[in-house]
Design a protein around this motif. Structure first.
Motif, PDB file in Angstrom:
ATOM      1  N   ILE A   1       0.828  -1.200   0.000  1.00  0.00           N
ATOM      2  CA  ILE A   1       0.000   0.000   0.000  1.00  0.00           C
ATOM      3  C   ILE A   1       0.863   1.251   0.000  1.00  0.00           C
ATOM      4  N   GLY A   2       1.848   1.305   0.872  1.00  0.00           N
ATOM      5  CA  GLY A   2       2.681   2.494   0.998  1.00  0.00           C
ATOM      6  C   GLY A   2       3.943   2.399   0.177  1.00  0.00           C
ATOM      7  N   ASP A   3       4.733   3.456   0.259  1.00  0.00           N
ATOM      8  CA  ASP A   3       5.989   3.478  -0.477  1.00  0.00           C
ATOM      9  C   ASP A   3       7.144   2.906   0.338  1.00  0.00           C
ATOM     10  N   LYS A   4       6.931   2.723   1.641  1.00  0.00           N
ATOM     11  CA  LYS A   4       7.961   2.165   2.509  1.00  0.00           C
ATOM     12  C   LYS A   4       7.528   0.793   3.011  1.00  0.00           C
ATOM     13  N   PRO A   5       8.463  -0.141   3.151  1.00  0.00           N
ATOM     14  CA  PRO A   5       8.078  -1.466   3.666  1.00  0.00           C
ATOM     15  C   PRO A   5       7.674  -1.395   5.132  1.00  0.00           C
ATOM     16  N   LEU A   6       6.794  -2.283   5.531  1.00  0.00           N
ATOM     17  CA  LEU A   6       6.325  -2.335   6.908  1.00  0.00           C
ATOM     18  C   LEU A   6       7.206  -3.264   7.733  1.00  0.00           C
ATOM     19  N   GLY A   7       7.273  -3.010   9.016  1.00  0.00           N
ATOM     20  CA  GLY A   7       8.026  -3.866   9.920  1.00  0.00           C
ATOM     21  C   GLY A   7       7.308  -5.192  10.120  1.00  0.00           C
ATOM     22  N   THR A   8       7.992  -6.129  10.740  1.00  0.00           N
ATOM     23  CA  THR A   8       7.406  -7.454  10.936  1.00  0.00           C
ATOM     24  C   THR A   8       6.629  -7.563  12.239  1.00  0.00           C
TER      25      THR A   8
ATOM     26  N   LEU B   1     -11.733   5.632  15.355  1.00  0.00           N
ATOM     27  CA  LEU B   1     -10.515   5.552  14.567  1.00  0.00           C
ATOM     28  C   LEU B   1     -10.745   4.783  13.277  1.00  0.00           C
ATOM     29  N   LYS B   2     -11.443   3.671  13.363  1.00  0.00           N
ATOM     30  CA  LYS B   2     -11.690   2.846  12.183  1.00  0.00           C
ATOM     31  C   LYS B   2     -12.598   3.534  11.169  1.00  0.00           C
ATOM     32  N   ALA B   3     -13.333   4.550  11.598  1.00  0.00           N
ATOM     33  CA  ALA B   3     -14.205   5.296  10.687  1.00  0.00           C
ATOM     34  C   ALA B   3     -13.422   6.308   9.850  1.00  0.00           C
TER      35      ALA B   3
ATOM     36  N   GLN C   1      -4.668   3.870   9.173  1.00  0.00           N
ATOM     37  CA  GLN C   1      -3.418   3.193   9.513  1.00  0.00           C
ATOM     38  C   GLN C   1      -2.208   3.936   8.950  1.00  0.00           C
ATOM     39  N   GLU C   2      -2.291   4.359   7.705  1.00  0.00           N
ATOM     40  CA  GLU C   2      -1.180   5.086   7.104  1.00  0.00           C
ATOM     41  C   GLU C   2      -1.004   6.449   7.772  1.00  0.00           C
ATOM     42  N   ARG C   3      -2.101   7.101   8.104  1.00  0.00           N
ATOM     43  CA  ARG C   3      -2.028   8.392   8.789  1.00  0.00           C
ATOM     44  C   ARG C   3      -1.414   8.241  10.180  1.00  0.00           C
ATOM     45  N   LEU C   4      -1.727   7.150  10.858  1.00  0.00           N
ATOM     46  CA  LEU C   4      -1.148   6.898  12.170  1.00  0.00           C
ATOM     47  C   LEU C   4       0.360   6.647  12.052  1.00  0.00           C
TER      48      LEU C   4
END
Length: 59
Positions: free
Chosen positions: A14-21, A36-38, A43-46
């Motif tokens: 989804i993003g341009d940077k890889p996510l951690g494990t 928050l879910k609304a 998630q990306e903003r957080l």
């Protein structure tokens, strides 16, 4: 059996940077999770907000 890298059904990033494990988890106050879910793309903003907090603190 995992999908090959060029498979059209493979999950796309989804993003341009890889996510951690390892996930970061915390217990929100009552009512915060539903609100928050609304928020679209919460998630990306957080993740961006966490980066901002880290920079403010002085890495």
């Amino acid at each position: 059996m995992p999908f090959r890298k060029d498979n059209q059904h493979r999950a796309k990033s989804i993003g341009d940077k890889p996510l951690g494990t390892k996930p970061v988890s915390f217990k929100p106050r009552q009512g915060q999770l539903e609100k928050l879910k609304a928020i679209p793309n919460w998630q990306e903003r957080l993740r961006d907000y966490i980066d901002m907090m880290i920079k403010e603190h002085g890495e």
